[in-house]
Design a protein around this motif. Structure first.
Motif, PDB file in Angstrom:
ATOM      1  N   GLY A 262       0.752  -1.223   0.090  1.00 54.99           N
ATOM      2  CA  GLY A 262       0.003   0.078   0.191  1.00 54.99           C
ATOM      3  C   GLY A 262       0.726   1.365  -0.115  1.00 54.99           C
ATOM      4  O   GLY A 262       0.299   2.514   0.492  1.00 54.99           O
ATOM      5  N   LYS A 263       2.068   1.160  -0.483  1.00 51.58           N
ATOM      6  CA  LYS A 263       3.196   2.369  -0.285  1.00 51.58           C
ATOM      7  C   LYS A 263       2.625   3.359  -1.293  1.00 51.58           C
ATOM      8  O   LYS A 263       2.907   4.718  -1.085  1.00 51.58           O
ATOM      9  N   THR A 264       1.922   3.000  -2.470  1.00 52.05           N
ATOM     10  CA  THR A 264       1.665   4.252  -3.553  1.00 52.05           C
ATOM     11  C   THR A 264       0.880   5.087  -2.490  1.00 52.05           C
ATOM     12  O   THR A 264       0.788   6.519  -2.660  1.00 52.05           O
TER      13      THR A 264
ATOM     14  N   TYR B 247      -7.165   8.629  -5.886  1.00 49.85           N
ATOM     15  CA  TYR B 247      -7.349   9.060  -4.569  1.00 49.85           C
ATOM     16  C   TYR B 247      -7.629  10.437  -4.535  1.00 49.85           C
ATOM     17  O   TYR B 247      -8.211  11.137  -3.449  1.00 49.85           O
TER      18      TYR B 247
HETATM   19  P1  AMP Z   1       0.832  -0.806  -3.549  1.00 50.61           P
HETATM   20  O1  AMP Z   1       1.704  -1.351  -2.485  1.00 50.61           O
HETATM   21  O2  AMP Z   1       0.667   0.702  -3.615  1.00 50.61           O
HETATM   22  O3  AMP Z   1       1.133  -1.399  -4.881  1.00 50.61           O
HETATM   23  O4  AMP Z   1      -0.721  -1.252  -3.187  1.00 50.61           O
HETATM   24  C1  AMP Z   1      -1.202  -2.789  -3.345  1.00 50.61           C
HETATM   25  C2  AMP Z   1      -2.605  -2.986  -3.540  1.00 50.61           C
HETATM   26  O5  AMP Z   1      -3.255  -2.478  -2.203  1.00 50.61           O
HETATM   27  C3  AMP Z   1      -3.140  -2.078  -4.393  1.00 50.61           C
HETATM   28  O6  AMP Z   1      -4.110  -2.663  -5.079  1.00 50.61           O
HETATM   29  C4  AMP Z   1      -3.935  -1.072  -3.539  1.00 50.61           C
HETATM   30  O7  AMP Z   1      -5.249  -0.763  -4.221  1.00 50.61           O
HETATM   31  C5  AMP Z   1      -4.272  -1.690  -2.279  1.00 50.61           C
HETATM   32  N1  AMP Z   1      -4.399  -0.840  -0.987  1.00 50.61           N
HETATM   33  C6  AMP Z   1      -3.684   0.267  -0.751  1.00 50.61           C
HETATM   34  N2  AMP Z   1      -4.113   0.824   0.358  1.00 50.61           N
HETATM   35  C7  AMP Z   1      -5.070  -0.183   0.806  1.00 50.61           C
HETATM   36  C8  AMP Z   1      -5.726  -0.153   2.217  1.00 50.61           C
HETATM   37  N3  AMP Z   1      -5.489   0.815   3.103  1.00 50.61           N
HETATM   38  N4  AMP Z   1      -6.885  -1.088   2.178  1.00 50.61           N
HETATM   39  C9  AMP Z   1      -6.952  -2.094   1.215  1.00 50.61           C
HETATM   40  N5  AMP Z   1      -6.172  -2.009   0.091  1.00 50.61           N
HETATM   41  C10 AMP Z   1      -5.233  -1.142  -0.127  1.00 50.61           C
END
Ligand code: AMP
Length: 409
Positions: A50-52, A98
């Protein structure tokens, strides 16, 4: 912890609720307050954590507040650089998602396509620019990208940037950034050269770390299949046809290998596509779209092409070949089991790859369980593959191989 505890503004909280996010992930819990306080950040986190959102949400909030106050110089205020086109597109889409409802403008630039459309968007006015290093530098040198008013600089996937040879481009870009800025630096691993790069970019950063690479992907069930090289394709089609595998991302080491494996699977009557750097940008985007909307069951990819690809609900990752860098294994299996969803990672290991598996075990600090119940199992592993040529021969005659297997086992 809830998103409401992070001092986020109402429109962002609404968007997160609409997206079905119930709680911030650990990196979001730790990074969002640091960024909102205006501090530099050194984030050690892999994709899938969820780092993005951890960097996009606070940046959007701060920019939105400045825009509302009228404290608004023209030009690009946020620059995010990331190693691959796919990742750049996804990050840009995340800013869009977002920041829904805000008046902040965002766009993405990457190489491999004509620059005309990208230039037009930049000239129309952009607040947030997501870019791959080569194209960005090109546009900066042409005087099209102006970073004088930059407030936020995000360097994403720094370790992969270095692996891909982008270090010189990054140094050139950074040299042209205004010194008064907030910098956020993300990397899945922190080897010494990454630490040196981070130190040269950040001022008194707060270090935030989640699921270090060796403990990564605990939600992913991992299995190792010992199989002769010549039998890997047959094992793959056997698994795809007989196991409950709704969708699979299959990794090969080379672009050529990706095409070959995709062709083989297609010939077996299963929808498959390959994605790698030799494909046109449009072909890659199309393949990704088909995979995301589930019209393609199998996507065959190389490490670089697949890095950071965000596919919700990917059930299986299959390592058709074992990567020679152990970190790449962790990145690969991190494509599934994302954001706390469970996933399965299957790895096909031939005799030559045993040394790579050893290194992976060292990094994981545990052994990947071996699955012996499959028609192409070779056990005991060493005895079978010792005579390589004989083994290959056997592989082409599955009936005889099965007789051998029964006798042994
Ligand atoms: P990332 O690490 O940014 O590539 O995110 C990985 C996945 O997690 C993506 O599909 C996001 O949409 C999802 N995501 C990010 N934050 C959350 C959260 N707080 N709850 C649920 N899913 C999330």
């Amino acid at each position: 912890m809830k998103f409401e505890d992070l001092n986020l503004i109402a429109p962002i909280l609404r968007t997160l609720k609409n997206k079905g996010y119930t709680a911030p992930t650990p990196i979001q819990q730790k990074a969002i307050p640091v960024i909102l306080q205006g501090k530099d950040l050194l984030g050690c986190a892999q994709t899938g954590t969820g780092k993005t959102a951890a960097f996009a949400i606070p940046i959007l909030q701060i920019l939105h507040e400045k825009q509302t106050l009228g404290n608004w110089p023209p030009g690009i205020k946020t620059l995010v650089i990331t190693p691959t086109r796919e990742l750049a597109i996804q990050i840009d889409e995340s800013f869009g998602a977002y920041g829904e409802g805000s008046r902040l403008r965002h766009t993405v630039v990457f190489g491999g396509v004509k620059q005309h459309a990208q230039v037009r968007k930049i000239r129309a006015g952009v607040d947030i620019l997501v870019a791959t290093p080569g194209r960005l530098l090109d546009l900066m040198n042409q005087g099209i990208v102006d970073l004088r008013h930059l407030k936020f600089f995000v360097l994403d996937e720094a370790d992969r940037m270095l692996d891909m040879g982008f270090i010189h481009d990054i140094k050139k870009i950074v040299a042209k950034l205004p010194p008064r800025r907030q910098s956020l630096f993300f990397s899945a691993t922190m080897p010494p050269d990454i630490t040196t790069l981070a130190n040269s970019l950040l001022t008194n950063p707060v270090r935030v770390e989640v699921s270090p690479v060796s403990s990564a992907a605990e939600t992913v069930e991992q299995k190792m299949y010992h199989v002769a090289k010549a039998n890997k394709k047959s094992l793959l089609t056997h698994m795809l046809k007989n196991e409950n595998i709704p969708s699979a991302l299959v990794f090969t080491r080379t672009k050529y290998g990706a095409d070959k494996v995709a062709r083989f699977i297609k010939n077996a009557g299963i929808h498959a596509e390959a994605i790698h750097g030799n494909k046109s940008q449009n072909a890659r985007q199309m393949a990704l779209k088909n995979f995301k909307n589930k019209s393609t069951k199998v996507l065959v990819a190389t490490d670089i092409a697949a890095r950071g690809i965000d596919i919700d609900e990917l059930s299986h990752v299959i390592n058709f070949e074992i990567p020679n860098e152990p970190e790449a294994y962790v990145h690969r299996i991190g494509r599934t089991g994302r954001a706390e969803k469970t996933g399965i990672a299957l790895s096909f290991c031939d005799q030559d790859e045993k040394k790579h598996v050893k290194n992976i075990h060292k990094l994981l600090k545990k052994e990947i369980p071996v699955e012996r119940r499959h028609p192409f199992s070779i056990s005991p592993f060493d005895a079978v593959e010792k005579k390589k040529s004989g083994n290959q021969d056997r592989a082409r005659r599955p009936q005889k191989k099965q007789i051998w297997h029964r006798r042994k086992g």
